[in-house]
Design a protein around this motif. Structure first.
Motif, PDB file in Angstrom:
ATOM      1  N   THR A  49       0.470   9.064   7.680  1.00  0.00           N
ATOM      2  CA  THR A  49      -0.015   7.957   6.459  1.00  0.00           C
ATOM      3  C   THR A  49       1.097   7.182   5.850  1.00  0.00           C
ATOM      4  O   THR A  49       0.847   6.065   5.767  1.00  0.00           O
TER       5      THR A  49
ATOM      6  N   ASP B 257      -2.213  13.394   6.109  1.00  0.00           N
ATOM      7  CA  ASP B 257      -3.184  13.330   5.309  1.00  0.00           C
ATOM      8  C   ASP B 257      -4.086  14.659   5.586  1.00  0.00           C
ATOM      9  O   ASP B 257      -4.342  14.896   6.856  1.00  0.00           O
TER      10      ASP B 257
ATOM     11  N   ASN C 156      -7.074   6.810  -6.784  1.00  0.00           N
ATOM     12  CA  ASN C 156      -8.267   6.082  -6.443  1.00  0.00           C
ATOM     13  C   ASN C 156      -9.392   7.196  -6.140  1.00  0.00           C
ATOM     14  O   ASN C 156     -10.503   7.344  -6.272  1.00  0.00           O
TER      15      ASN C 156
ATOM     16  N   ASP D 141      -3.787   5.719  -3.268  1.00  0.00           N
ATOM     17  CA  ASP D 141      -4.893   6.088  -2.518  1.00  0.00           C
ATOM     18  C   ASP D 141      -5.448   7.439  -3.073  1.00  0.00           C
ATOM     19  O   ASP D 141      -6.595   7.462  -3.512  1.00  0.00           O
ATOM     20  N   HIS D 142      -4.534   8.248  -3.543  1.00  0.00           N
ATOM     21  CA  HIS D 142      -5.017   9.662  -3.930  1.00  0.00           C
ATOM     22  C   HIS D 142      -5.603   9.580  -5.393  1.00  0.00           C
ATOM     23  O   HIS D 142      -6.734  10.103  -5.450  1.00  0.00           O
TER      24      HIS D 142
ATOM     25  N   VAL E 111       0.627   5.939  -0.510  1.00  0.00           N
ATOM     26  CA  VAL E 111      -0.362   6.944  -0.530  1.00  0.00           C
ATOM     27  C   VAL E 111      -0.927   7.662  -1.940  1.00  0.00           C
ATOM     28  O   VAL E 111      -1.938   7.893  -2.175  1.00  0.00           O
TER      29      VAL E 111
ATOM     30  N   PRO F 154       0.839  -1.280   0.076  1.00  0.00           N
ATOM     31  CA  PRO F 154      -0.018  -0.060   0.136  1.00  0.00           C
ATOM     32  C   PRO F 154       0.883   1.291   0.090  1.00  0.00           C
ATOM     33  O   PRO F 154       1.875   1.232   0.652  1.00  0.00           O
TER      34      PRO F 154
END
Length: 333
Positions: free
Chosen positions: A295, A315, A263, A260-261, A257, A255
């Protein structure tokens, strides 16, 4: 050579830095970031809570677009450790800002550069149109400081941010009375993006006369994700064309970040990176105590040696749809 740049050159080997004279002068300095949010009051309160007090709020201002259509936005400006930002909340009427917010949510929409002479400005726009880049909109903001005129180019689809311009001959300098001072003496060090593709984006910006990405596969240590030990990997695309580096982050293994961003918001502006002093843990603890999450983090270089350091992400999704990164460099006592 400053310590931050020294560390980057050690951590991120560069075969050859693009010659500065290949990039126009106006691209070497970022005048401001245009940052679209859906709740300006909340965003301003959050950044003040974090120790950034160099903020002016203009409340509701009227904006006229290139087709003479008028709409209203809530407007605030800030200096975040040397990064000038203009926060815009769509208020009434449709606009490029409401369109952006509908598509991508909160986030940095545009990086804006200042051109001093009208003749140079006109030549710049004409050059871009020869490259197939159209004007997205021409906007006039009526502010208490005077008219702020902003030209936006249609670059988001291919370049992952909107290229913007202000012309000194007809546009007020909104941020000139703000300073970079903040609680922890954070200093802007990078503008950074999360993307999935390298070559297409690098080639696109090179047609605009930005340097091609300097590609690097960093070797990182002690990597964490939400305070858990994980292995994450990325490719970095660096642009060293001006006062502040651009970092393009391509996730390889999570995983992580950046995924994540992407997505959540799609490819685009991901974080502001700040250089910090030895208070890095104090700052993180302070931010966590008021609800912000650490994060991702890790190290580079040989621990305890010059050229080594540490990075930590916080975050800031609820403070404008981005993250911030702290960069600490080892220094001999």
């Amino acid at each position: 050579m400053n310590n931050i740049l020294f560390a980057f050159l050690v951590l991120f080997p560069i075969i050859q830095i693009n010659k500065m004279n290949e990039t126009p002068e106006h691209f070497r300095t970022v005048d401001q970031l245009i940052w679209v949010v859906n709740d300006l009051d909340n965003v301003v309160d959050k950044w003040k809570e974090l120790g950034f007090q160099q903020i002016n709020e203009f409340d509701i201002v009227t904006v006229k677009s290139q087709n003479n259509k008028k709409f209203e936005v809530k407007l605030a400006i800030a200096n975040l450790g040397g990064a000038n930002v203009t926060w815009i909340q769509p208020y009434s009427g449709s606009s490029v800002f409401s369109d952006f917010n509908d598509l991508y949510g909160n986030g940095v929409m545009s990086i804006v550069h200042r051109i001093n002479l009208d003749t140079q400005f006109q030549s710049e726009i004409e050059f871009l149109t020869t490259k197939g880049i159209d004007v997205l909109d021409v906007l006039t903001f009526t502010t208490p400081k005077g008219n702020f005129n902003l030209t936006l180019m249609d670059t988001y689809k291919k370049g992952k941010y909107v290229l913007g311009y202000v012309n000194s001959e007809n546009s007020v300098k909104l941020h000139q009375d703000l300073s970079a001072v903040n609680r922890y003496d954070l200093k802007i060090n990078q503008y950074a993006f999360a993307i999935n593709k390298i070559k297409e984006i690098s080639d696109f910006w090179n047609t605009v006369r930005f340097p091609k990405f300097q590609i690097n596969y960093p070797e990182l240590g002690e990597t964490t994700y939400y305070n858990k030990i994980v292995e994450h990997k990325l490719i970095q695309g660096w642009q060293y064309h001006g006062e502040i580096a651009y970092e393009w982050c391509i996730p390889l293994k999570g995983p992580i970040v950046y995924t994540d961003h992407i997505n959540l918001h799609g490819e685009g502006f991901h974080h502001l990176a700040f250089s910090v002093d030895n208070r890095i843990d104090e700052i993180i603890n302070d931010y966590e105590s008021i609800g912000y999450q650490n994060t991702m983090g890790g190290t580079w270089g040989q621990k305890g040696e010059l050229g080594s350091g540490r990075y930590e992400y916080i975050d800031f999704e609820n403070a404008g749809g981005i993250s911030i990164e702290f960069l600490w460099n080892y220094k001999k006592e």
